[in-house]
Design a protein around this motif. Structure first.
Motif, PDB file in Angstrom:
ATOM      1  N   ARG A 209       0.871  -1.184   0.000  1.00 21.17           N
ATOM      2  CA  ARG A 209       0.000   0.000   0.000  1.00 21.17           C
ATOM      3  C   ARG A 209       0.904   1.229   0.000  1.00 21.17           C
ATOM      4  NH1 ARG A 209      -5.551  -0.446   1.779  1.00 21.17           N
ATOM      5  NH2 ARG A 209      -5.389   1.533   2.895  1.00 21.17           N
ATOM      6  N   VAL A 222      -2.679   5.347  -3.226  1.00 22.99           N
ATOM      7  CA  VAL A 222      -2.371   5.227  -4.662  1.00 22.99           C
ATOM      8  C   VAL A 222      -2.242   3.745  -5.037  1.00 22.99           C
ATOM      9  CG1 VAL A 222      -0.885   6.053  -6.531  1.00 22.99           C
ATOM     10  CG2 VAL A 222      -1.089   7.402  -4.435  1.00 22.99           C
ATOM     11  N   PRO A 223      -3.361   3.089  -5.344  1.00 23.63           N
ATOM     12  CA  PRO A 223      -3.311   1.654  -5.663  1.00 23.63           C
ATOM     13  C   PRO A 223      -2.415   1.339  -6.864  1.00 23.63           C
ATOM     14  CG  PRO A 223      -5.586   2.391  -5.319  1.00 23.63           C
ATOM     15  CD  PRO A 223      -4.733   3.612  -5.371  1.00 23.63           C
ATOM     16  N   ALA A 224      -2.335   2.260  -7.841  1.00 21.58           N
ATOM     17  CA  ALA A 224      -1.496   1.985  -9.020  1.00 21.58           C
ATOM     18  C   ALA A 224      -0.022   1.903  -8.639  1.00 21.58           C
ATOM     19  CB  ALA A 224      -1.714   3.071 -10.072  1.00 21.58           C
ATOM     20  N   ALA A 225       0.369   2.676  -7.630  1.00 21.62           N
ATOM     21  CA  ALA A 225       1.770   2.630  -7.191  1.00 21.62           C
ATOM     22  C   ALA A 225       2.059   1.305  -6.488  1.00 21.62           C
ATOM     23  CB  ALA A 225       2.063   3.802  -6.263  1.00 21.62           C
ATOM     24  N   ALA A 227       0.389  -1.525  -7.101  1.00 22.17           N
ATOM     25  CA  ALA A 227       0.340  -2.559  -8.148  1.00 22.17           C
ATOM     26  C   ALA A 227       1.649  -2.594  -8.933  1.00 22.17           C
ATOM     27  CB  ALA A 227      -0.836  -2.282  -9.088  1.00 22.17           C
ATOM     28  N   ALA A 228       2.325  -1.449  -9.003  1.00 21.08           N
ATOM     29  CA  ALA A 228       3.572  -1.364  -9.772  1.00 21.08           C
ATOM     30  C   ALA A 228       4.695  -2.202  -9.154  1.00 21.08           C
ATOM     31  CB  ALA A 228       4.012   0.094  -9.875  1.00 21.08           C
ATOM     32  N   ARG A 241       8.568   2.012 -12.216  1.00 23.59           N
ATOM     33  CA  ARG A 241       7.102   1.958 -12.345  1.00 23.59           C
ATOM     34  C   ARG A 241       6.439   2.616 -11.135  1.00 23.59           C
ATOM     35  NH1 ARG A 241       8.108  -3.486 -13.811  1.00 23.59           N
ATOM     36  NH2 ARG A 241       7.268  -4.224 -11.816  1.00 23.59           N
ATOM     37  N   ALA A 245       3.981   5.859 -11.249  1.00 18.67           N
ATOM     38  CA  ALA A 245       2.585   5.778 -10.765  1.00 18.67           C
ATOM     39  C   ALA A 245       2.346   6.806  -9.654  1.00 18.67           C
ATOM     40  CB  ALA A 245       2.301   4.368 -10.253  1.00 18.67           C
ATOM     41  N   ALA A 249      -0.299  10.253  -9.878  1.00 22.46           N
ATOM     42  CA  ALA A 249      -1.417  10.493  -8.939  1.00 22.46           C
ATOM     43  C   ALA A 249      -1.418  11.915  -8.390  1.00 22.46           C
ATOM     44  CB  ALA A 249      -1.321   9.502  -7.782  1.00 22.46           C
TER      45      ALA A 249
END
Ligand SMILES: Cc1cc2nc3c(=O)[nH]c(=O)nc-3n(C[C@H](O)[C@H](O)[C@H](O)COP(=O)(O)OP(=O)(O)OC[C@H]3O[C@@H](n4cnc5c(N)ncnc54)[C@H](O)[C@@H]3O)c2cc1C
Length: 285
Positions: A209, A222-225, A227-228, A241, A245, A249
């Protein structure tokens, strides 16, 4: 102005619900400054520090419950909490000076509603859930959903934060919080980044997280960060990545403390550095 110091959650909720211009008092390091500066003039102050639930730290369901009126200094002195949640404890102890840390609480830091509040990205990265109480009873809300914008909270009239629940920690999990300020201490974050992650025996990130402060009207999860980096060993490509990300955001303000470009750049750097520190810590747990 009236001052009340109830000893139960229910009485505090009753008092807060009965007066429109009521304010909770925890450490007072924001509230008293705002009152002295005539920014606010409450009709009623409800001091929550005599309510035992707001002042205790303890294990619960494999996780940790921290009272909303526990101070940063008390968190630092807790014998075990810092081993499990070093990022949360360190974030609380970046707030102000030694004197301020002896008063300032996690609940006050969140409910003051500043997007630059230092403990909030760490709590959000930790997956902390706030337990609220109000005239209609109790409910739980993830910390990322409590702040809606500067000075705007999702709390309904009469509601206050009683405590925070940090979830159980699997093995090989840790966290970190970093902030950028123009001097070494006693300043408000220009950017803050909190990262919590778990790795498997091979060092691969299995859960993460990432939260950013001071780069948007509210502290961002920041879920994309996250997931990266999940599925990686935080190699250089994963770090790139993550940085990208985190930057994507950001929607910061432009002011004398930091331009949009500067805050956006620093957000990526801090997210990467915090992830690497969390990874290092997680490997040894
Ligand atoms: C010199 C100085 C330096 C500072 N440096 C920093 C810093 O580096 N980083 C940082 O993040 N902040 C900083 N601050 C701001 C402040 O210290 C923190 O935000 C602190 O955590 C506030 O906690 P408190 O317990 O003192 O809150 P209080 O002042 O008691 O309350 C703050 C606000 O939250 C509300 N509130 C408090 N507790 C609750 C609750 N449980 N439920 C609902 N509402 C509640 C109050 O009504 C008030 O509106 C600084 C302040 C000073 C004076």
């Amino acid at each position: 102005m009236r001052y009340e110091a109830p000893e139960t959650v229910e009485r505090a909720a009753e008092l807060l619900g009965a007066t429109a211009e009521a304010r909770v008092l925890a450490g007072g390091t924001d509230l008293l400054v705002q009152m002295r500066g005539d920014v606010i003039e409450p009709a009623l102050i409800v001091d929550i520090k005599r309510i035992a639930e707001t002042r205790t730290v303890g294990e619960e369901k494999g996780g940790w419950r921290i009272g909303a009126a526990v101070t940063g200094a008390e968190l630092k002195e807790h014998p075990r909490l810092k081993q499990v949640w070093p990022g949360v404890v360190e974030a609380a102890n970046l707030i102000g000076s030694t004197q301020v840390q002896g008063r300032a609480t996690l609940g006050g830091n969140l409910c003051n509603g500043s997007p630059a509040a230092d403990s909030v990205p760490a709590l959000i990265a930790a997956g902390a859930v706030a337990t609220l109480a109000g005239p209609r009873g109790r409910r739980d809300l993830p910390v990322e959903d409590v702040m809606l914008g500067p000075r705007k909270l999702a709390l309904t009239p009469g509601e206050f934060v009683v405590s925070f629940l940090l979830p159980p920690r699997p093995p090989r999990a840790s966290d970190d919080y970093l902030r950028f300020i123009p001097r070494t201490e006693m300043d408000i974050a220009v950017v803050g980044a909190g990262v919590s992650l778990t790795v498997d025996g091979a060092g691969t990130v299995t859960a993460a997280r990432v939260a950013l402060g001071a780069v948007a009207p509210r502290v961002l999860l920041v879920p994309a960060a996250a997931a990266a980096i999940v599925g990686s060993r935080l190699d250089r490509a994963a770090q790139d990545r993550l940085e990208a990300a985190a930057r994507a955001a950001c929607a910061p303000i432009d002011d004398k403390r930091g331009t949009v470009e500067f805050r956006t750049q620093v957000a990526g750097v801090l997210a990467r550095r915090a992830a690497l520190i969390a990874l290092d810590r997680a490997r040894t747990r």
